[in-house]
Write a protein that holds these residues in place. Structure first.
Motif, PDB file in Angstrom:
ATOM      1  N   UNK A   1       0.825  -1.204   0.000  1.00  0.00           N
ATOM      2  CA  UNK A   1       0.000   0.000   0.000  1.00  0.00           C
ATOM      3  C   UNK A   1       0.862   1.258   0.000  1.00  0.00           C
ATOM      4  N   UNK A   2       1.932   1.264   0.793  1.00  0.00           N
ATOM      5  CA  UNK A   2       2.835   2.417   0.804  1.00  0.00           C
ATOM      6  C   UNK A   2       3.465   2.648  -0.566  1.00  0.00           C
ATOM      7  N   UNK A   3       3.968   1.582  -1.175  1.00  0.00           N
ATOM      8  CA  UNK A   3       4.609   1.711  -2.490  1.00  0.00           C
ATOM      9  C   UNK A   3       3.622   2.282  -3.498  1.00  0.00           C
ATOM     10  N   UNK A   4       2.403   1.761  -3.512  1.00  0.00           N
ATOM     11  CA  UNK A   4       1.425   2.233  -4.504  1.00  0.00           C
ATOM     12  C   UNK A   4       0.898   3.627  -4.179  1.00  0.00           C
ATOM     13  N   UNK A   5       0.754   3.949  -2.907  1.00  0.00           N
ATOM     14  CA  UNK A   5       0.349   5.312  -2.539  1.00  0.00           C
ATOM     15  C   UNK A   5       1.417   6.306  -2.997  1.00  0.00           C
ATOM     16  N   UNK A   6       2.676   5.983  -2.729  1.00  0.00           N
ATOM     17  CA  UNK A   6       3.777   6.846  -3.137  1.00  0.00           C
ATOM     18  C   UNK A   6       3.792   6.997  -4.664  1.00  0.00           C
ATOM     19  N   UNK A   7       3.643   5.885  -5.367  1.00  0.00           N
ATOM     20  CA  UNK A   7       3.636   5.914  -6.840  1.00  0.00           C
ATOM     21  C   UNK A   7       2.478   6.763  -7.359  1.00  0.00           C
ATOM     22  N   UNK A   8       1.302   6.633  -6.751  1.00  0.00           N
ATOM     23  CA  UNK A   8       0.156   7.461  -7.154  1.00  0.00           C
ATOM     24  C   UNK A   8       0.433   8.939  -6.880  1.00  0.00           C
ATOM     25  N   UNK A   9       0.999   9.227  -5.722  1.00  0.00           N
ATOM     26  CA  UNK A   9       1.275  10.608  -5.322  1.00  0.00           C
ATOM     27  C   UNK A   9       2.238  11.295  -6.289  1.00  0.00           C
ATOM     28  N   UNK A  10       3.273  10.568  -6.710  1.00  0.00           N
ATOM     29  CA  UNK A  10       4.308  11.162  -7.548  1.00  0.00           C
ATOM     30  C   UNK A  10       4.188  10.786  -9.028  1.00  0.00           C
ATOM     31  N   UNK A  11       3.105  10.120  -9.408  1.00  0.00           N
ATOM     32  CA  UNK A  11       2.871   9.802 -10.817  1.00  0.00           C
ATOM     33  C   UNK A  11       3.875   8.825 -11.409  1.00  0.00           C
ATOM     34  N   UNK A  12       4.326   7.857 -10.619  1.00  0.00           N
ATOM     35  CA  UNK A  12       5.303   6.887 -11.103  1.00  0.00           C
ATOM     36  C   UNK A  12       4.622   5.811 -11.943  1.00  0.00           C
ATOM     37  N   UNK A  13       5.381   5.245 -12.868  1.00  0.00           N
ATOM     38  CA  UNK A  13       4.844   4.189 -13.715  1.00  0.00           C
ATOM     39  C   UNK A  13       5.798   3.003 -13.743  1.00  0.00           C
ATOM     40  N   UNK A  14       5.509   2.054 -14.618  1.00  0.00           N
ATOM     41  CA  UNK A  14       6.289   0.815 -14.686  1.00  0.00           C
ATOM     42  C   UNK A  14       7.730   1.014 -15.156  1.00  0.00           C
ATOM     43  N   UNK A  15       8.107   2.217 -15.535  1.00  0.00           N
ATOM     44  CA  UNK A  15       9.492   2.435 -15.975  1.00  0.00           C
ATOM     45  C   UNK A  15      10.443   2.624 -14.796  1.00  0.00           C
ATOM     46  N   UNK A  16       9.902   2.722 -13.584  1.00  0.00           N
ATOM     47  CA  UNK A  16      10.796   2.909 -12.445  1.00  0.00           C
ATOM     48  C   UNK A  16      11.021   1.582 -11.719  1.00  0.00           C
ATOM     49  N   UNK A  17      11.981   1.593 -10.838  1.00  0.00           N
ATOM     50  CA  UNK A  17      12.276   0.402 -10.051  1.00  0.00           C
ATOM     51  C   UNK A  17      12.310   0.778  -8.574  1.00  0.00           C
ATOM     52  N   UNK A  18      12.298  -0.237  -7.725  1.00  0.00           N
ATOM     53  CA  UNK A  18      12.311  -0.063  -6.275  1.00  0.00           C
ATOM     54  C   UNK A  18      13.640  -0.594  -5.774  1.00  0.00           C
ATOM     55  N   UNK A  19      14.284   0.149  -4.871  1.00  0.00           N
ATOM     56  CA  UNK A  19      15.549  -0.309  -4.309  1.00  0.00           C
ATOM     57  C   UNK A  19      15.539  -0.130  -2.792  1.00  0.00           C
ATOM     58  N   UNK A  20      16.363  -0.916  -2.128  1.00  0.00           N
ATOM     59  CA  UNK A  20      16.515  -0.809  -0.679  1.00  0.00           C
ATOM     60  C   UNK A  20      17.756  -1.563  -0.261  1.00  0.00           C
ATOM     61  N   UNK A  21      18.178  -1.320   0.962  1.00  0.00           N
ATOM     62  CA  UNK A  21      19.268  -2.072   1.566  1.00  0.00           C
ATOM     63  C   UNK A  21      18.721  -2.782   2.789  1.00  0.00           C
ATOM     64  N   UNK A  22      19.153  -4.013   2.985  1.00  0.00           N
ATOM     65  CA  UNK A  22      18.685  -4.798   4.128  1.00  0.00           C
ATOM     66  C   UNK A  22      19.694  -5.900   4.411  1.00  0.00           C
ATOM     67  N   UNK A  23      19.364  -6.735   5.357  1.00  0.00           N
ATOM     68  CA  UNK A  23      20.188  -7.891   5.666  1.00  0.00           C
ATOM     69  C   UNK A  23      19.745  -9.053   4.775  1.00  0.00           C
TER      70      UNK A  23
END
Length: 168
Positions: free
Chosen positions: A89-111
């Motif tokens: 829900x957060x990812x899609x809310x953020x994408x809706x808010x900023x008009x992101x589409x399938x051309x972007x990717x998601x990144x993060x750092x974790x263990x």
């Protein structure tokens, strides 16, 4: 120029679990520039469960970066799968808010164990380890797949007096 692909429907898993999440918890968002911080409150008591869930966007790199995601939902009773629904829900809310589409990717750092036990199991994404970093850290990424999901359940977070957004 080819037409933009039609957004997919949310998975049955998300269709079942997002209403469970929003039935028990309020999710709100505070935005500044290309950053957003999300907050989780218990719906019944308004008790704050989690803060500092932070996403940011780099338009040049088309990178939606998960700066911080520790929703504290796993410590709540009967919350299996709600962290996954919250992330989605957060990812899609953020994408809706900023008009992101399938051309972007998601990144993060974790263990590595968190990557394997959580992110790589999210069927609505294609998370995989992109790079091993220093210490016990991996860089993880997924393509972004826009889906039709109602994100209106995420409210605007109103800062309380003295509250500072983007706490570390």
């Amino acid at each position: 120029m080819s037409p933009c692909p039609e957004p997919r429907l949310a998975s049955e898993f998300m269709i079942a679990n997002i209403p469970r999440l929003l039935g028990r918890y309020c999710l709100s968002c505070c935005k500044e520039g290309f950053c957003a911080e999300y907050f989780i409150n218990r719906r019944v008591s308004d008790e704050l469960i989690s803060t500092a869930l932070v996403l940011s966007y780099n338009p040049g790199a088309k990178d939606l970066h998960v700066s911080r995601f520790y929703p504290e939902l796993r410590s709540q009773a009967d919350c299996k799968f709600l962290s996954a629904a919250c992330f989605y829900l957060m990812i899609h809310h953020f994408a809706d808010t900023y008009g992101l589409d399938d051309s972007c990717h998601i990144s993060l750092q974790t263990q590595p164990d968190i990557s394997h036990d959580f992110y790589e199991r999210l069927a609505d994404f294609d998370f995989h380890i992109r790079k091993h970093g220093l210490g016990n850290v991996v860089e993880v990424e997924s393509d972004f797949f826009k889906t039709l999901v109602d994100t209106r359940g995420v409210a605007e977070h109103v800062l309380a007096e003295g509250e500072v957004p983007f706490m570390k």
